[in-house]
Design a protein around this motif. Structure first.
Motif, short mmCIF file in Angstrom:
data_model
loop_
_atom_site.label_atom_id
_atom_site.label_comp_id
_atom_site.label_asym_id
_atom_site.label_seq_id
_atom_site.Cartn_x
_atom_site.Cartn_y
_atom_site.Cartn_z
N GLY A 1 0.79 -1.22 0.00
CA GLY A 1 0.00 0.00 0.00
C GLY A 1 0.83 1.27 0.00
N LEU A 2 2.11 1.16 0.27
CA LEU A 2 2.94 2.36 0.31
C LEU A 2 3.33 2.87 -1.06
N GLN A 3 3.51 1.98 -2.01
CA GLN A 3 3.94 2.42 -3.34
C GLN A 3 2.91 3.33 -4.02
N PRO A 4 1.63 3.02 -4.01
CA PRO A 4 0.66 3.96 -4.61
C PRO A 4 0.68 5.33 -3.92
N GLU A 5 0.89 5.34 -2.61
CA GLU A 5 0.93 6.61 -1.90
C GLU A 5 2.15 7.43 -2.31
N ARG A 6 3.31 6.79 -2.43
CA ARG A 6 4.51 7.50 -2.87
C ARG A 6 4.34 8.01 -4.30
N THR A 7 3.74 7.21 -5.14
CA THR A 7 3.52 7.63 -6.52
C THR A 7 2.54 8.79 -6.58
N ARG A 8 1.50 8.74 -5.77
CA ARG A 8 0.53 9.83 -5.71
C ARG A 8 1.20 11.13 -5.27
N LEU A 9 2.06 11.04 -4.25
CA LEU A 9 2.78 12.22 -3.79
C LEU A 9 3.74 12.75 -4.84
N ALA A 10 4.35 11.85 -5.61
CA ALA A 10 5.24 12.27 -6.69
C ALA A 10 4.46 13.01 -7.77
N TRP A 11 3.26 12.54 -8.08
CA TRP A 11 2.42 13.25 -9.06
C TRP A 11 2.07 14.64 -8.54
N ARG A 12 1.79 14.75 -7.24
CA ARG A 12 1.46 16.06 -6.66
C ARG A 12 2.66 17.01 -6.74
N HIS B 1 -4.30 14.85 -12.31
CA HIS B 1 -5.44 14.72 -11.40
C HIS B 1 -6.13 13.37 -11.58
N ARG B 2 -6.27 12.93 -12.83
CA ARG B 2 -6.89 11.63 -13.10
C ARG B 2 -6.06 10.51 -12.46
N ARG B 3 -4.72 10.61 -12.60
CA ARG B 3 -3.86 9.57 -12.04
C ARG B 3 -3.88 9.58 -10.51
N ILE B 4 -3.90 10.77 -9.92
CA ILE B 4 -3.96 10.88 -8.45
C ILE B 4 -5.26 10.27 -7.94
N GLN B 5 -6.36 10.50 -8.64
CA GLN B 5 -7.64 9.91 -8.23
C GLN B 5 -7.59 8.40 -8.29
N VAL B 6 -7.01 7.84 -9.34
CA VAL B 6 -6.91 6.38 -9.48
C VAL B 6 -6.05 5.81 -8.35
N LEU B 7 -4.95 6.48 -8.04
CA LEU B 7 -4.06 5.99 -7.00
C LEU B 7 -4.68 6.10 -5.61
N SER B 8 -5.55 7.07 -5.41
CA SER B 8 -6.20 7.25 -4.11
C SER B 8 -7.41 6.35 -3.91
N THR C 1 -8.08 3.03 -4.69
CA THR C 1 -7.94 1.65 -4.24
C THR C 1 -6.53 1.40 -3.73
N SER C 2 -6.36 0.31 -2.99
CA SER C 2 -5.02 -0.03 -2.50
C SER C 2 -4.17 -0.69 -3.59
N HIS C 3 -4.79 -1.24 -4.63
CA HIS C 3 -4.08 -1.85 -5.75
C HIS C 3 -4.56 -1.20 -7.05
N PRO C 4 -4.05 0.02 -7.36
CA PRO C 4 -4.52 0.73 -8.55
C PRO C 4 -4.07 0.04 -9.83
N THR C 5 -4.80 0.31 -10.88
CA THR C 5 -4.44 -0.23 -12.19
C THR C 5 -3.26 0.54 -12.75
N ALA C 6 -2.58 -0.07 -13.69
CA ALA C 6 -1.44 0.59 -14.33
C ALA C 6 -1.94 1.74 -15.20
N MET C 7 -1.09 2.71 -15.36
CA MET C 7 -1.42 3.85 -16.21
C MET C 7 -1.42 3.40 -17.66
N THR C 8 -2.43 3.80 -18.40
CA THR C 8 -2.50 3.40 -19.80
C THR C 8 -1.39 4.08 -20.60
#
Length: 110
Positions: free
Chosen positions: A15-26, A71-78, A80-87
């Motif tokens: 669960g930490l990787q999606p959070e780190r990725t979300r913060l990187a997008w921000r 914003h779309r990617r941040i929403q996807v990452l937030s 679920t705990s296992h987000p889908t890969a970015m298209t």
């Protein structure tokens, strides 16, 4: 030493990787905002002309496009705990918008 590797994988919190990725997008969105604002300020520094207003509009449009992708990617990452890969389409769009904003910045410097 290799006997401990499976234990380390079992202890990893996925669960930490999606959070780190979300913060990187921000962070990337914030730096893109600063770059776009500085580009617009630089373009309008000498006074408003047709070229400077055009560059400002282009920088603003590129920034809004990147903001939409981020914003779309941040929403996807937030969501679920296992987000889908970015298209690939969204990844390519984000990369092209970033490069285009950088080209605008370079054009303003010269």
């Amino acid at each position: 030493m290799s006997g401990t590797a499976p234990q380390e994988c079992a202890d990893r919190d996925p669960g930490l990787q999606p959070e780190r990725t979300r913060l990187a997008w921000r962070r990337t969105t914030l730096s893109s905002t600063v770059a776009a604002l500085l580009a617009m300020k630089t373009a309008l520094h000498g006074g408003a002309s047709v070229a400077s207003v055009t560059v400002c509009a282009l920088c603003g449009a590129l920034w809004l496009g990147f903001l939409l992708v981020a914003h779309r990617r941040i929403q996807v990452l937030s969501a679920t705990s296992h987000p889908t890969a970015m298209t690939p389409r969204h990844a390519t769009t984000g990369a092209l918008l970033t490069v285009a904003l950088a080209v605008c910045a370079v054009a303003l410097v010269f």
